[in-house]
Design an enzyme around this catalytic site. Structure first.
Site, PDB file in Angstrom:
ATOM      1  N   ARG A  43      -1.019  -0.343  -5.421  1.00  0.00           N
ATOM      2  CA  ARG A  43      -1.669   0.876  -4.631  1.00  0.00           C
ATOM      3  C   ARG A  43      -1.613   1.162  -3.808  1.00  0.00           C
ATOM      4  O   ARG A  43      -0.107   1.750  -2.825  1.00  0.00           O
ATOM      5  CB  ARG A  43      -2.234   2.178  -5.767  1.00  0.00           C
ATOM      6  CG  ARG A  43      -2.225   3.279  -5.851  1.00  0.00           C
ATOM      7  CD  ARG A  43      -2.635   3.592  -4.695  1.00  0.00           C
ATOM      8  NE  ARG A  43      -4.173   3.535  -4.388  1.00  0.00           N
ATOM      9  CZ  ARG A  43      -4.693   4.390  -2.867  1.00  0.00           C
ATOM     10  NH1 ARG A  43      -3.328   4.810  -2.314  1.00  0.00           N
ATOM     11  NH2 ARG A  43      -5.827   3.667  -2.913  1.00  0.00           N
ATOM     12  N   ASP A  44      -2.745   1.470  -2.630  1.00  0.00           N
ATOM     13  CA  ASP A  44      -2.646   1.368  -1.117  1.00  0.00           C
ATOM     14  C   ASP A  44      -1.950   0.642  -0.510  1.00  0.00           C
ATOM     15  O   ASP A  44      -1.364   1.152   0.215  1.00  0.00           O
ATOM     16  CB  ASP A  44      -4.234   1.107  -1.423  1.00  0.00           C
ATOM     17  CG  ASP A  44      -4.986   1.984  -0.069  1.00  0.00           C
ATOM     18  OD1 ASP A  44      -3.973   1.892   0.764  1.00  0.00           O
ATOM     19  OD2 ASP A  44      -6.080   2.000  -0.081  1.00  0.00           O
ATOM     20  N   HIS A  95     -14.752   0.458  -0.569  1.00  0.00           N
ATOM     21  CA  HIS A  95     -13.357   0.426  -0.020  1.00  0.00           C
ATOM     22  C   HIS A  95     -12.674   0.956   1.469  1.00  0.00           C
ATOM     23  O   HIS A  95     -13.422   1.336   2.094  1.00  0.00           O
ATOM     24  CB  HIS A  95     -12.585   1.932  -0.559  1.00  0.00           C
ATOM     25  CG  HIS A  95     -10.940   1.439  -0.618  1.00  0.00           C
ATOM     26  ND1 HIS A  95      -9.990   1.672  -1.573  1.00  0.00           N
ATOM     27  CD2 HIS A  95     -10.525   2.427   0.826  1.00  0.00           C
ATOM     28  CE1 HIS A  95      -8.980   2.119  -1.397  1.00  0.00           C
ATOM     29  NE2 HIS A  95      -8.979   2.444  -0.156  1.00  0.00           N
ATOM     30  N   HIS A 134     -10.818  -0.045   4.078  1.00  0.00           N
ATOM     31  CA  HIS A 134      -9.517   0.059   6.002  1.00  0.00           C
ATOM     32  C   HIS A 134      -9.728  -1.222   6.927  1.00  0.00           C
ATOM     33  O   HIS A 134     -10.956  -1.072   7.476  1.00  0.00           O
ATOM     34  CB  HIS A 134      -8.607   0.743   6.236  1.00  0.00           C
ATOM     35  CG  HIS A 134      -7.460   1.054   4.665  1.00  0.00           C
ATOM     36  ND1 HIS A 134      -6.623   0.724   4.089  1.00  0.00           N
ATOM     37  CD2 HIS A 134      -8.476   2.170   3.783  1.00  0.00           C
ATOM     38  CE1 HIS A 134      -6.353   1.232   3.585  1.00  0.00           C
ATOM     39  NE2 HIS A 134      -7.066   2.363   3.264  1.00  0.00           N
ATOM     40  N   CYS A 153      -2.774   4.536   4.619  1.00  0.00           N
ATOM     41  CA  CYS A 153      -2.306   5.315   4.125  1.00  0.00           C
ATOM     42  C   CYS A 153      -1.421   6.263   4.638  1.00  0.00           C
ATOM     43  O   CYS A 153      -1.536   6.475   5.988  1.00  0.00           O
ATOM     44  CB  CYS A 153      -3.928   6.520   3.845  1.00  0.00           C
ATOM     45  SG  CYS A 153      -3.161   8.288   3.304  1.00  0.00           S
ATOM     46  N   ASN A 211      -6.090  -2.531   3.940  1.00  0.00           N
ATOM     47  CA  ASN A 211      -7.339  -2.693   2.825  1.00  0.00           C
ATOM     48  C   ASN A 211      -7.849  -4.330   3.723  1.00  0.00           C
ATOM     49  O   ASN A 211      -6.855  -4.930   3.740  1.00  0.00           O
ATOM     50  CB  ASN A 211      -7.698  -2.544   2.024  1.00  0.00           C
ATOM     51  CG  ASN A 211      -7.348  -0.801   0.793  1.00  0.00           C
ATOM     52  OD1 ASN A 211      -6.142  -0.772   0.760  1.00  0.00           O
ATOM     53  ND2 ASN A 211      -8.847  -0.197   0.953  1.00  0.00           N
TER      54      ASN A 211
END
Ligand code: HMG
Ligand code: MG
Length: 303
Positions: free
Chosen positions: A16-17, A208, A210, A241, A250
């Site tokens: 996803r990310d 979370h 990055h 993002c 990430n």
């Protein structure tokens, strides 16, 4: 020496990310293979995709197809992002196990990412959480820009506590404190985490990070010292993002697993398999993995 958690839960967010930020079209079959290889490597939490507007994030337009084609392993929680009820209905139809509502500790980022204020976002998330509860789905919340905002600059811990309280009040079960642009350093991270922990229990808070400024592993260690034992990571360091320009991926799952193994912390995940997955998906994307330990281990194996 501080006591560190004996076991850590990793939520793999690469599909996803990681992939949401890729400009090149990625076939759904590759996304499905990525998710299936991850579940085979021992991940029990995988963030698969997002049910968001395809105009905003074209790469996630195949969310329903990917969810339909993955091979579900018993015991694995497959989660998806849902910004509103439209996303929730799609997530329900796709048999997601967990939904993620994503807000921000910065007003400016909230508007750029989901086109509404923080207060409006909570109004949209409230029925999503209520419906999730009614259908027995788990709920997680992400608090973006908890350590800094690309539009607003500084973000105070009070802003993190404020959004955490709003999320708790609408029934979000677990929150992820997110350093969207990777600017945080260990002490600042601990302050943001303390703010989240003023609202949520230790077991219900995750990090979370990055890795834009190379601080993510240090920040995770700072969280471990506080007893936080849940982190989102991304295989091969994929990610970013689309609404946080310049933010890189990430923290790489391989690097986090290598550090945790060195610390004697269990995850239940097979690092060698993750290294192979990181090399494979990076090859598919036509670049080297952003995983220092991953690349070192792959080179050692090749030698
Ligand atoms: P909007 O334009 O204000 O929404 O966008 P709207 O309700 O006015 O609808 C506009 C159009 O979008 C309509 O279609 C809707 O049907 C459609 P049209 O009539 O124009 O054809 N639409 C949807 N389509 C599919 N699924 C949906 C959906 N909702 C509306 N769920 C909206 C508001 C939230 C939809 C939009 O801003 C959006 O999709 N944003 C997503 C942004 C995003 O995915 N960002 C990346 C994920 S967050 C992240 O990466 C951060 C995180 O990793 C933590 C961190 O690192 O910080 C989690
Ligand atoms: Mg993120």
């Amino acid at each position: 020496m501080p006591d560190l958690p004996a076991r850590v839960r990793i939520v793999e967010v690469g599909p996803r990310d990681g992939l949401q930020n890729e400009k090149q079209p990625i076939p759904a079959a590759v996304k499905v293979e990525l998710v299936d290889r991850l579940s085979d490597a021992g991940f029990t939490n995988i963030e698969v995709t997002s049910f968001v507007s395809p105009k905003w994030v074209p790469q996630m337009a195949d969310a329903a197809e990917v969810m339909a084609k993955i091979a579900r392993r018993p015991g694995v929680v497959y989660s998806v992002l849902t910004p509103n009820m439209k996303g929730f209905e799609a997530a329900l139809a796709a048999r997601a196990d967990e939904i993620v509502v994503f807000g921000a500790a910065s007003e400016a980022f909230s508007r750029k990412n989901i086109n509404c204020s923080i207060a409006e976002s909570i109004e949209r998330f409230a029925p999503v959480c209520e419906a999730a509860r009614a259908h027995g789905l788990r709920t997680r919340g992400a608090i973006s820009c908890a350590l800094g905002c690309p539009y607003q600059g500084e973000v105070k811990p009070e802003a993190v506590a404020y959004v955490a309280r709003l999320m708790k009040d609408i029934g979000v079960e677990h929150i992820g404190v997110a350093d969207t642009i990777g600017v945080g350093t260990p002490r600042a991270t601990q302050k943001a985490m303390e703010a989240a922990l003023s609202v949520y229990d230790l077991a219900d808070v995750s990090g979370h990070f990055h890795d834009t400024y190379g601080q993510a592993l240090a920040n995770i260690y700072a969280c471990l010292e506080m007893g936080i034992a849940s982190f989102d990571t991304s295989v091969a360091g994929l990610g970013g993002c689309p609404y946080a320009k310049g933010a890189t991926g990430n923290v790489a799952t391989e690097d986090v697993l290598y550090m945790l193994e060195g610390l004697g912390i269990e995850t239940g995940i097979d690092l060698a398999k993750v290294v192979a997955i990181g090399q494979w998906i990076s090859g598919h994307l036509g670049r080297k993995a952003f995983a220092r330990a991953g690349n070192a281990l792959a080179a050692k194996r090749a030698a």
